[in-house]
Write a protein that holds these residues in place. Structure first.
Motif, PDB file in Angstrom:
ATOM      1  N   ALA A  76      27.841  47.997  36.634  1.00  0.00           N
ATOM      2  CA  ALA A  76      27.461  46.618  36.941  1.00  0.00           C
ATOM      3  C   ALA A  76      28.506  45.636  36.436  1.00  0.00           C
ATOM      4  CB  ALA A  76      26.106  46.309  36.309  1.00  0.00           C
ATOM      5  N   ALA A  77      29.047  45.900  35.250  1.00  0.00           N
ATOM      6  CA  ALA A  77      30.093  45.034  34.710  1.00  0.00           C
ATOM      7  C   ALA A  77      31.311  45.034  35.613  1.00  0.00           C
ATOM      8  CB  ALA A  77      30.475  45.486  33.309  1.00  0.00           C
ATOM      9  N   LEU A  78      31.621  46.214  36.183  1.00  0.00           N
ATOM     10  CA  LEU A  78      32.766  46.311  37.091  1.00  0.00           C
ATOM     11  C   LEU A  78      32.536  45.476  38.340  1.00  0.00           C
ATOM     12  CD1 LEU A  78      35.456  47.616  37.868  1.00  0.00           C
ATOM     13  CD2 LEU A  78      34.157  49.478  38.895  1.00  0.00           C
ATOM     14  N   ILE A  79      31.310  45.508  38.865  1.00  0.00           N
ATOM     15  CA  ILE A  79      30.989  44.714  40.053  1.00  0.00           C
ATOM     16  C   ILE A  79      31.226  43.236  39.786  1.00  0.00           C
ATOM     17  CG2 ILE A  79      29.081  43.904  41.502  1.00  0.00           C
ATOM     18  CD1 ILE A  79      27.906  46.661  41.348  1.00  0.00           C
ATOM     19  N   ILE A  80      30.705  42.765  38.664  1.00  0.00           N
ATOM     20  CA  ILE A  80      30.833  41.343  38.342  1.00  0.00           C
ATOM     21  C   ILE A  80      32.289  40.968  38.112  1.00  0.00           C
ATOM     22  CG2 ILE A  80      30.262  39.597  36.618  1.00  0.00           C
ATOM     23  CD1 ILE A  80      27.565  40.947  36.306  1.00  0.00           C
ATOM     24  N   ALA A  81      33.027  41.836  37.388  1.00  0.00           N
ATOM     25  CA  ALA A  81      34.431  41.537  37.080  1.00  0.00           C
ATOM     26  C   ALA A  81      35.272  41.492  38.340  1.00  0.00           C
ATOM     27  CB  ALA A  81      34.983  42.581  36.120  1.00  0.00           C
ATOM     28  N   VAL A  82      35.125  42.510  39.208  1.00  0.00           N
ATOM     29  CA  VAL A  82      35.925  42.555  40.434  1.00  0.00           C
ATOM     30  C   VAL A  82      35.520  41.427  41.364  1.00  0.00           C
ATOM     31  CG1 VAL A  82      36.545  43.938  42.447  1.00  0.00           C
ATOM     32  CG2 VAL A  82      36.273  45.033  40.232  1.00  0.00           C
ATOM     33  N   GLY A  83      34.207  41.134  41.428  1.00  0.00           N
ATOM     34  CA  GLY A  83      33.750  40.033  42.266  1.00  0.00           C
ATOM     35  C   GLY A  83      34.340  38.716  41.818  1.00  0.00           C
ATOM     36  N   SER A  84      34.429  38.506  40.508  1.00  0.00           N
ATOM     37  CA  SER A  84      35.013  37.275  39.990  1.00  0.00           C
ATOM     38  C   SER A  84      36.478  37.176  40.334  1.00  0.00           C
ATOM     39  CB  SER A  84      34.824  37.218  38.469  1.00  0.00           C
ATOM     40  OG  SER A  84      33.454  37.193  38.139  1.00  0.00           O
ATOM     41  N   ILE A  85      37.189  38.309  40.233  1.00  0.00           N
ATOM     42  CA  ILE A  85      38.607  38.322  40.578  1.00  0.00           C
ATOM     43  C   ILE A  85      38.789  37.930  42.037  1.00  0.00           C
ATOM     44  CG2 ILE A  85      40.608  39.820  40.931  1.00  0.00           C
ATOM     45  CD1 ILE A  85      39.658  41.399  38.471  1.00  0.00           C
ATOM     46  N   TRP A  86      37.957  38.502  42.924  1.00  0.00           N
ATOM     47  CA  TRP A  86      38.079  38.183  44.352  1.00  0.00           C
ATOM     48  C   TRP A  86      37.800  36.710  44.595  1.00  0.00           C
ATOM     49  CZ3 TRP A  86      34.549  36.172  47.808  1.00  0.00           C
ATOM     50  CH2 TRP A  86      34.988  36.142  49.127  1.00  0.00           C
ATOM     51  N   PHE A  87      36.725  36.190  43.979  1.00  0.00           N
ATOM     52  CA  PHE A  87      36.328  34.815  44.254  1.00  0.00           C
ATOM     53  C   PHE A  87      37.402  33.821  43.816  1.00  0.00           C
ATOM     54  CE2 PHE A  87      34.300  30.792  43.190  1.00  0.00           C
ATOM     55  CZ  PHE A  87      33.618  30.532  44.372  1.00  0.00           C
ATOM     56  N   PHE A  88      37.979  34.045  42.644  1.00  0.00           N
ATOM     57  CA  PHE A  88      38.937  33.071  42.119  1.00  0.00           C
ATOM     58  C   PHE A  88      40.340  33.269  42.656  1.00  0.00           C
ATOM     59  CE2 PHE A  88      35.601  32.849  38.819  1.00  0.00           C
ATOM     60  CZ  PHE A  88      35.348  31.491  38.894  1.00  0.00           C
ATOM     61  N   SER A  89      40.639  34.483  43.170  1.00  0.00           N
ATOM     62  CA  SER A  89      42.001  34.738  43.656  1.00  0.00           C
ATOM     63  C   SER A  89      42.139  34.528  45.158  1.00  0.00           C
ATOM     64  CB  SER A  89      42.427  36.175  43.301  1.00  0.00           C
ATOM     65  OG  SER A  89      41.600  37.120  43.942  1.00  0.00           O
ATOM     66  N   THR A  90      41.028  34.534  45.903  1.00  0.00           N
ATOM     67  CA  THR A  90      41.093  34.367  47.346  1.00  0.00           C
ATOM     68  C   THR A  90      41.356  32.910  47.685  1.00  0.00           C
ATOM     69  OG1 THR A  90      39.516  36.169  47.646  1.00  0.00           O
ATOM     70  CG2 THR A  90      39.854  34.684  49.515  1.00  0.00           C
ATOM     71  N   PRO A  91      42.349  32.630  48.547  1.00  0.00           N
ATOM     72  CA  PRO A  91      42.656  31.243  48.912  1.00  0.00           C
ATOM     73  C   PRO A  91      41.443  30.547  49.513  1.00  0.00           C
ATOM     74  CG  PRO A  91      44.399  32.723  49.631  1.00  0.00           C
ATOM     75  CD  PRO A  91      43.264  33.595  49.162  1.00  0.00           C
ATOM     76  N   GLN A  92      41.386  29.237  49.332  1.00  0.00           N
ATOM     77  CA  GLN A  92      40.261  28.444  49.822  1.00  0.00           C
ATOM     78  C   GLN A  92      40.088  28.569  51.327  1.00  0.00           C
ATOM     79  OE1 GLN A  92      37.994  27.011  48.220  1.00  0.00           O
ATOM     80  NE2 GLN A  92      37.038  25.513  49.588  1.00  0.00           N
ATOM     81  N   ASN A  93      41.208  28.645  52.071  1.00  0.00           N
ATOM     82  CA  ASN A  93      41.099  28.722  53.531  1.00  0.00           C
ATOM     83  C   ASN A  93      40.389  30.006  53.973  1.00  0.00           C
ATOM     84  OD1 ASN A  93      43.722  29.831  52.541  1.00  0.00           O
ATOM     85  ND2 ASN A  93      43.915  30.518  54.656  1.00  0.00           N
ATOM     86  N   GLU A  94      40.623  31.111  53.260  1.00  0.00           N
ATOM     87  CA  GLU A  94      39.966  32.363  53.634  1.00  0.00           C
ATOM     88  C   GLU A  94      38.479  32.323  53.285  1.00  0.00           C
ATOM     89  OE1 GLU A  94      41.813  35.996  52.597  1.00  0.00           O
ATOM     90  OE2 GLU A  94      43.846  35.268  52.947  1.00  0.00           O
ATOM     91  N   LYS A  95      38.150  31.670  52.183  1.00  0.00           N
ATOM     92  CA  LYS A  95      36.731  31.526  51.832  1.00  0.00           C
ATOM     93  C   LYS A  95      35.999  30.698  52.882  1.00  0.00           C
ATOM     94  CE  LYS A  95      37.711  31.579  46.870  1.00  0.00           C
ATOM     95  NZ  LYS A  95      37.709  30.762  45.636  1.00  0.00           N
ATOM     96  N   LEU A  96      36.645  29.603  53.312  1.00  0.00           N
ATOM     97  CA  LEU A  96      36.029  28.754  54.333  1.00  0.00           C
ATOM     98  C   LEU A  96      35.865  29.510  55.645  1.00  0.00           C
ATOM     99  CD1 LEU A  96      37.822  25.331  53.723  1.00  0.00           C
ATOM    100  CD2 LEU A  96      35.386  25.811  53.423  1.00  0.00           C
ATOM    101  N   TYR A  97      36.881  30.283  55.996  1.00  0.00           N
ATOM    102  CA  TYR A  97      36.800  31.061  57.237  1.00  0.00           C
ATOM    103  C   TYR A  97      35.626  32.042  57.167  1.00  0.00           C
ATOM    104  CZ  TYR A  97      38.020  34.247  61.024  1.00  0.00           C
ATOM    105  OH  TYR A  97      37.976  35.023  62.152  1.00  0.00           O
ATOM    106  N   SER A  98      35.523  32.769  56.060  1.00  0.00           N
ATOM    107  CA  SER A  98      34.456  33.754  55.906  1.00  0.00           C
ATOM    108  C   SER A  98      33.079  33.106  55.965  1.00  0.00           C
ATOM    109  CB  SER A  98      34.616  34.498  54.579  1.00  0.00           C
ATOM    110  OG  SER A  98      35.838  35.197  54.533  1.00  0.00           O
ATOM    111  N   LYS A  99      32.987  31.906  55.414  1.00  0.00           N
ATOM    112  CA  LYS A  99      31.706  31.214  55.392  1.00  0.00           C
ATOM    113  C   LYS A  99      31.302  30.700  56.768  1.00  0.00           C
ATOM    114  CE  LYS A  99      29.328  27.262  53.302  1.00  0.00           C
ATOM    115  NZ  LYS A  99      29.415  26.124  52.367  1.00  0.00           N
ATOM    116  N   HIS A 100      32.271  30.213  57.541  1.00  0.00           N
ATOM    117  CA  HIS A 100      31.933  29.492  58.775  1.00  0.00           C
ATOM    118  C   HIS A 100      32.117  30.300  60.055  1.00  0.00           C
ATOM    119  CE1 HIS A 100      31.207  25.540  56.982  1.00  0.00           C
ATOM    120  NE2 HIS A 100      32.171  25.833  56.137  1.00  0.00           N
ATOM    121  N   PHE A 101      32.850  31.405  60.011  1.00  0.00           N
ATOM    122  CA  PHE A 101      33.046  32.140  61.265  1.00  0.00           C
ATOM    123  C   PHE A 101      31.812  32.969  61.624  1.00  0.00           C
ATOM    124  CE2 PHE A 101      34.000  36.018  63.593  1.00  0.00           C
ATOM    125  CZ  PHE A 101      34.434  35.458  64.782  1.00  0.00           C
ATOM    126  N   LYS A 102      31.317  32.696  62.792  1.00  0.00           N
ATOM    127  CA  LYS A 102      30.282  33.516  63.404  1.00  0.00           C
ATOM    128  C   LYS A 102      30.632  33.644  64.880  1.00  0.00           C
ATOM    129  CE  LYS A 102      26.542  32.195  60.274  1.00  0.00           C
ATOM    130  NZ  LYS A 102      25.227  31.536  60.143  1.00  0.00           N
TER     131      LYS A 102
END
Length: 247
Positions: free
Chosen positions: A97-123
């Motif tokens: 579980a700690a690994l999930i949270i740690a890796v998830g945090s790395i992805w969230f903070f390292s992924t560029p904002q444009n990719e986060k927006l794309y993932s959120k809005h593309f359908k």
């Protein structure tokens, strides 16, 4: 987080439980699912944790979790055989579980904002009704059936053949572009969407074309072209993304 293997916080247990129980909010679930798509090894680890949780459930999940929650402040482990087995089991669980949270945090903070927006809005576009009333358009609507079922490769193959015969057909260009986006092939999508964007003002999918083209350029990191096309799309969802891009 401390390295002490028996230090399992109630918060940690609740986070994992919320994912398994489907009670994460949209943003948390979206970030988690995106991470699953990006990393096959991480996906395997998550499945292992889910298996462990299902194992707990089969052994009276509620009773055991309530007992663990009550024991959180304690640091000593009783020496009985059953307690020892449970301690070893949860130690493995805590590490995963700690690994999930740690890796998830790395992805969230390292992924560029444009990719986060794309993932959120593309359908993907929901597609057209597939009545196939016209035999002349059978191949197009047959591709639409495949598209609406998520068989994007088949739909693309059918529509590319039609596109070769009618490269000026705006509707085919539009749906080819969206199908490539849905199939996670952004570079291939852009030329078709660009062709559709050259349509006359009365083209039914013109606003949507600009929207998806803006998303595609945003995904590719070309923010200027993303803004340009999103501004041309007269939709509220485009306005929402533009506000995020300009902040």
């Amino acid at each position: 987080m401390k390295n002490n293997s028996n230090d399992i916080s109630q918060e940690l247990l609740e986070i994992i439980e919320s994912y398994i129980n489907g009670s994460m909010n949209t943003r948390e679930l979206n970030d988690f699912n995106q991470l699953l798509e990006l990393d096959d090894e991480f996906k395997t680890k998550v499945e292992d944790v889910k298996t462990m949780l299902l194992g707990i459930e089969n052994q009276s999940l509620k009773e055991q979790l309530d007992e663990i929650h009550k024991d959180i402040p304690k640091t000593k482990v009783k020496k009985s055989k059953d307690k020892k087995v449970r301690y070893l089991y949860y130690s493995k669980f805590a590490a995963a579980a700690a690994l999930i949270i740690a890796v998830g945090s790395i992805w969230f903070f390292s992924t560029p904002q444009n990719e986060k927006l794309y993932s959120k809005h593309f359908k993907p576009d929901p597609g057209l009704p597939t009545t196939m009333s016209s035999t002349n358009n059978f191949d197009f609507y047959d591709g639409m059936v495949k598209y609406k079922h998520g068989d994007y490769d088949i739909a693309i193959d059918k529509w590319k053949t039609l596109n070769e015969n009618s490269p000026e057909n705006d509707t085919i260009n539009y749906f080819l572009g969206v199908a490539f986006l849905a199939n996670k092939n952004v570079p291939e999508a852009i030329p078709y969407l660009e062709n559709a964007a050259e349509a006359e003002d009365n083209f039914a999918f013109l606003n949507d074309t600009y929207y998806y083209l803006g998303l595609a350029y945003m995904k590719e990191g070309n923010i200027e072209l993303a803004k340009k096309n999103l501004e041309l799309s007269n939709t509220k969802k485009s306005e929402e993304i533009l506000l995020k891009l300009t902040n």
